[in-house]
Design a protein around this motif. Structure first.
Motif, PDB file in Angstrom:
ATOM      1  N   UNK A 105       0.814  -1.219   0.000  1.00  0.00           N
ATOM      2  CA  UNK A 105       0.000   0.000   0.000  1.00  0.00           C
ATOM      3  C   UNK A 105       0.844   1.265   0.000  1.00  0.00           C
ATOM      4  N   UNK A 106       2.123   1.142   0.342  1.00  0.00           N
ATOM      5  CA  UNK A 106       3.001   2.321   0.369  1.00  0.00           C
ATOM      6  C   UNK A 106       3.490   2.709  -1.019  1.00  0.00           C
ATOM      7  N   UNK A 107       3.245   1.861  -2.004  1.00  0.00           N
ATOM      8  CA  UNK A 107       3.750   2.118  -3.356  1.00  0.00           C
ATOM      9  C   UNK A 107       2.933   3.191  -4.064  1.00  0.00           C
ATOM     10  N   UNK A 108       3.578   3.992  -4.904  1.00  0.00           N
ATOM     11  CA  UNK A 108       2.829   4.944  -5.728  1.00  0.00           C
ATOM     12  C   UNK A 108       2.066   4.236  -6.848  1.00  0.00           C
ATOM     13  N   UNK A 109       2.382   2.969  -7.084  1.00  0.00           N
ATOM     14  CA  UNK A 109       1.696   2.175  -8.098  1.00  0.00           C
ATOM     15  C   UNK A 109       0.665   1.261  -7.448  1.00  0.00           C
ATOM     16  N   UNK A 110      -0.185   0.689  -8.268  1.00  0.00           N
ATOM     17  CA  UNK A 110      -1.251  -0.182  -7.775  1.00  0.00           C
ATOM     18  C   UNK A 110      -0.800  -1.640  -7.906  1.00  0.00           C
ATOM     19  N   UNK A 111      -0.492  -2.272  -6.757  1.00  0.00           N
ATOM     20  CA  UNK A 111      -0.046  -3.658  -6.766  1.00  0.00           C
ATOM     21  C   UNK A 111      -1.248  -4.576  -6.513  1.00  0.00           C
ATOM     22  N   UNK A 112      -2.140  -4.653  -7.467  1.00  0.00           N
ATOM     23  CA  UNK A 112      -3.349  -5.471  -7.306  1.00  0.00           C
ATOM     24  C   UNK A 112      -3.154  -6.893  -7.809  1.00  0.00           C
ATOM     25  N   UNK A 113      -2.111  -7.102  -8.628  1.00  0.00           N
ATOM     26  CA  UNK A 113      -1.777  -8.426  -9.132  1.00  0.00           C
ATOM     27  C   UNK A 113      -0.283  -8.457  -9.407  1.00  0.00           C
ATOM     28  N   UNK A 114       0.416  -9.403  -8.801  1.00  0.00           N
ATOM     29  CA  UNK A 114       1.874  -9.394  -8.914  1.00  0.00           C
ATOM     30  C   UNK A 114       2.440 -10.794  -8.667  1.00  0.00           C
ATOM     31  N   UNK A 115       3.730 -10.930  -8.947  1.00  0.00           N
ATOM     32  CA  UNK A 115       4.461 -12.165  -8.670  1.00  0.00           C
ATOM     33  C   UNK A 115       5.103 -12.051  -7.300  1.00  0.00           C
ATOM     34  N   UNK A 116       4.994 -13.097  -6.520  1.00  0.00           N
ATOM     35  CA  UNK A 116       5.570 -13.126  -5.179  1.00  0.00           C
ATOM     36  C   UNK A 116       6.696 -14.148  -5.151  1.00  0.00           C
ATOM     37  N   UNK A 117       7.870 -13.701  -4.719  1.00  0.00           N
ATOM     38  CA  UNK A 117       9.048 -14.564  -4.659  1.00  0.00           C
ATOM     39  C   UNK A 117       9.626 -14.491  -3.252  1.00  0.00           C
ATOM     40  N   UNK A 118       9.790 -15.642  -2.608  1.00  0.00           N
ATOM     41  CA  UNK A 118      10.317 -15.663  -1.248  1.00  0.00           C
ATOM     42  C   UNK A 118      11.430 -16.665  -1.093  1.00  0.00           C
ATOM     43  N   UNK A 119      12.409 -16.294  -0.286  1.00  0.00           N
ATOM     44  CA  UNK A 119      13.585 -17.136  -0.044  1.00  0.00           C
ATOM     45  C   UNK A 119      13.642 -17.550   1.419  1.00  0.00           C
ATOM     46  N   UNK A 120      13.780 -18.849   1.687  1.00  0.00           N
ATOM     47  CA  UNK A 120      13.949 -19.387   3.038  1.00  0.00           C
ATOM     48  C   UNK A 120      12.724 -19.027   3.893  1.00  0.00           C
ATOM     49  N   UNK A 121      12.913 -18.253   4.977  1.00  0.00           N
ATOM     50  CA  UNK A 121      11.743 -17.796   5.736  1.00  0.00           C
ATOM     51  C   UNK A 121      10.807 -17.023   4.818  1.00  0.00           C
ATOM     52  N   UNK A 122      11.373 -16.230   3.907  1.00  0.00           N
ATOM     53  CA  UNK A 122      10.548 -15.484   2.963  1.00  0.00           C
ATOM     54  C   UNK A 122       9.700 -16.389   2.100  1.00  0.00           C
ATOM     55  N   UNK A 123      10.198 -17.576   1.779  1.00  0.00           N
ATOM     56  CA  UNK A 123       9.410 -18.538   1.034  1.00  0.00           C
ATOM     57  C   UNK A 123       8.233 -19.048   1.846  1.00  0.00           C
ATOM     58  N   UNK A 124       8.469 -19.297   3.123  1.00  0.00           N
ATOM     59  CA  UNK A 124       7.385 -19.716   4.010  1.00  0.00           C
ATOM     60  C   UNK A 124       6.329 -18.627   4.105  1.00  0.00           C
ATOM     61  N   UNK A 125       6.777 -17.377   4.227  1.00  0.00           N
ATOM     62  CA  UNK A 125       5.825 -16.250   4.324  1.00  0.00           C
ATOM     63  C   UNK A 125       5.069 -16.063   3.011  1.00  0.00           C
ATOM     64  N   UNK A 126       5.764 -16.269   1.886  1.00  0.00           N
ATOM     65  CA  UNK A 126       5.116 -16.102   0.581  1.00  0.00           C
ATOM     66  C   UNK A 126       4.018 -17.139   0.373  1.00  0.00           C
ATOM     67  N   UNK A 127       4.293 -18.390   0.719  1.00  0.00           N
ATOM     68  CA  UNK A 127       3.279 -19.438   0.587  1.00  0.00           C
ATOM     69  C   UNK A 127       2.109 -19.165   1.519  1.00  0.00           C
ATOM     70  N   UNK A 128       2.415 -18.755   2.738  1.00  0.00           N
ATOM     71  CA  UNK A 128       1.378 -18.458   3.725  1.00  0.00           C
ATOM     72  C   UNK A 128       0.491 -17.306   3.240  1.00  0.00           C
ATOM     73  N   UNK A 129       1.114 -16.227   2.765  1.00  0.00           N
ATOM     74  CA  UNK A 129       0.379 -15.057   2.284  1.00  0.00           C
ATOM     75  C   UNK A 129      -0.529 -15.432   1.113  1.00  0.00           C
ATOM     76  N   UNK A 130       0.008 -16.194   0.178  1.00  0.00           N
ATOM     77  CA  UNK A 130      -0.759 -16.563  -1.011  1.00  0.00           C
ATOM     78  C   UNK A 130      -1.954 -17.437  -0.663  1.00  0.00           C
ATOM     79  N   UNK A 131      -1.816 -18.276   0.367  1.00  0.00           N
ATOM     80  CA  UNK A 131      -2.937 -19.136   0.762  1.00  0.00           C
ATOM     81  C   UNK A 131      -4.112 -18.319   1.286  1.00  0.00           C
ATOM     82  N   UNK A 132      -3.823 -17.128   1.832  1.00  0.00           N
ATOM     83  CA  UNK A 132      -4.884 -16.259   2.345  1.00  0.00           C
ATOM     84  C   UNK A 132      -5.410 -15.280   1.298  1.00  0.00           C
ATOM     85  N   UNK A 133      -4.551 -14.865   0.378  1.00  0.00           N
ATOM     86  CA  UNK A 133      -4.919 -13.831  -0.597  1.00  0.00           C
ATOM     87  C   UNK A 133      -4.615 -14.294  -2.023  1.00  0.00           C
TER      88      UNK A 133
END
Length: 393
Positions: free
Chosen positions: A158-186
């Motif tokens: 939401x802090x971006x000047x652009x509209x991130x309504x659809x995007x690619x999510x890439x996570x590494x290690x803990x970030x990968x766990x967070x990315x999978x978790x986030x995607x399962x909810x949204x």
């Protein structure tokens, strides 16, 4: 180690014995209790708001993680503390949000981010709470768990000047766990998901009894002891300064230590993260956070305890069901693994991920000769997978 980890001191038992036997001791305990209550609601400030103010221009340039390390920097205020965000690349380019691992902040993904921008992508990276130049809440108030990290991701978007309504999510290690978790909810927000050596499905059989005791929430050890012991385990400085050797199956050492399990080996602590800056290594950045970020060790411990690192099979099954039912634009999950990774064991995660997501909904890329540092050191191979996920280069 004493000078570097001075604030992580083990308490002296005699102090408590003397204090407990007098009125002065009662007053002391009341003061300590009051201080703990105050700390419970305190924001743990980043070096940007503390030590950075005391450094000269030349000293700032020589930091392992200088504040101008990446383009498009902004500091976003939030109820949980200030968040350091980087965003650059063509405004009309494919949008990718990159989430780093448990101990090394967003500059760990510098090489990959620049390669993506060169391909015409718009990238956003941020420092997780209490890493790098992000502040964070006290773990006494908020667990560093799925709700906290999910909220942080939304704040950054939401802090971006652009509209991130659809995007690619890439996570590494803990970030990968967070990315999978986030995607399962949204699921409607994510049209491509790339997980690199991701946590989430790590089997608890790889957790040693020492780690179980150290990160226990039962209060077996005083928290000040836990912080000191974890700081020592994470510290990557001169060999003679280490008091506790890393454990091969300790997830907390995944990005910073040299170790092995069988034929698996990883060693990324001396890898330079910024071109032309030989002192900006993984190990140096982690040590800098231990020394200069008051929240780093606390947040690290809370993340090990509460973040979606182990046993997240149900969330991954939900992710698979969302793909099957056509919720959102995600068609397949791409998982990149290091062939020699001793933390994210390729055979185990391939078996578990297929069981959760379904054979047709996941694609694996095993990078030959790579360990857990695959996202840091093998950005070229990661770029190829991203291109395949996007149906482009």
């Amino acid at each position: 180690m004493t000078s570097i980890l001075g604030r992580f001191r083990l308490p002296v038992p005699h102090v408590y014995l003397i204090a407990g036997a007098s009125l002065g001791g009662l007053l002391f305990l009341r003061h300590v209790s009051s201080s703990l209550r105050a700390d419970k609601f305190r924001t743990l400030l980043s070096p940007r708001e503390t030590t950075l103010l005391e450094l000269s221009g030349d000293e700032v340039k020589k930091l392992p993680y200088p504040p101008d390390a990446l383009p498009g920097a902004r500091d976003v205020d939030s109820p949980y503390g200030s968040i350091r965000v980087y965003e650059w690349g063509p405004e009309d380019g494919e949008k990718l949000l990159l989430i780093h691992g448990i101990s090394t902040p967003s500059i760990a993904l510098t090489d990959l981010a620049y390669k993506l921008v060169q391909k015409g992508c718009r990238v956003m990276l941020f420092d997780l709470f209490s890493r790098g130049y992000s502040s964070g809440p006290s773990p006494h108030t908020y667990h560093y768990d799925s709700p906290l990290y999910t909220t942080q991701i939304h704040i950054c978007l939401l802090s971006s000047p652009l509209h991130w309504s659809s995007f690619t999510l890439l996570g590494y290690s803990l970030g990968g766990a967070l990315a999978a978790d986030f995607t399962s909810y949204f699921p409607t927000l994510i049209h491509s998901l790339i997980l690199i050596a991701p946590g989430g499905l790590i089997r608890r059989t790889h957790t040693t009894w020492k780690s179980r005791v150290l990160y226990s929430t039962s209060g077996i050890l005083p928290e000040s002891w836990v912080e000191r012991l974890v700081a020592r385990r994470l510290y990557t400085g001169p060999e003679e300064a280490r008091s506790i050797e890393p454990e091969g199956d300790g997830v907390e050492n995944a990005e910073t230590k040299t170790t092995s399990r069988g034929d698996a080996v990883y060693s990324s602590s001396h890898y330079a993260l910024l071109q032309g800056t030989p002192y900006s290594t993984v190990g140096a950045v982690v040590d800098w956070q231990i020394e200069q970020h008051e929240g780093f060790v606390k947040a690290f411990i809370s993340s090990i305890r509460y973040a979606p690192v182990h046993g997240e099979h149900e969330r991954w099954r939900i992710l698979g069901r969302n793909i099957e039912e056509g919720k959102g634009g995600l068609k397949k999950v791409f998982v990149v693994l290091g062939e020699m990774d001793p933390i994210i064991v390729k055979d185990e995660i391939m078996e578990d991920a297929r069981g959760c997501l379904g054979n047709e909904n996941v694609e694996f890329e095993v990078v030959k000769g790579a360990g857990h540092e695959v996202a840091i050191e093998r950005a070229g191979e990661i770029l190829t997978v991203v291109g395949r996920a996007l149906g482009k280069w």
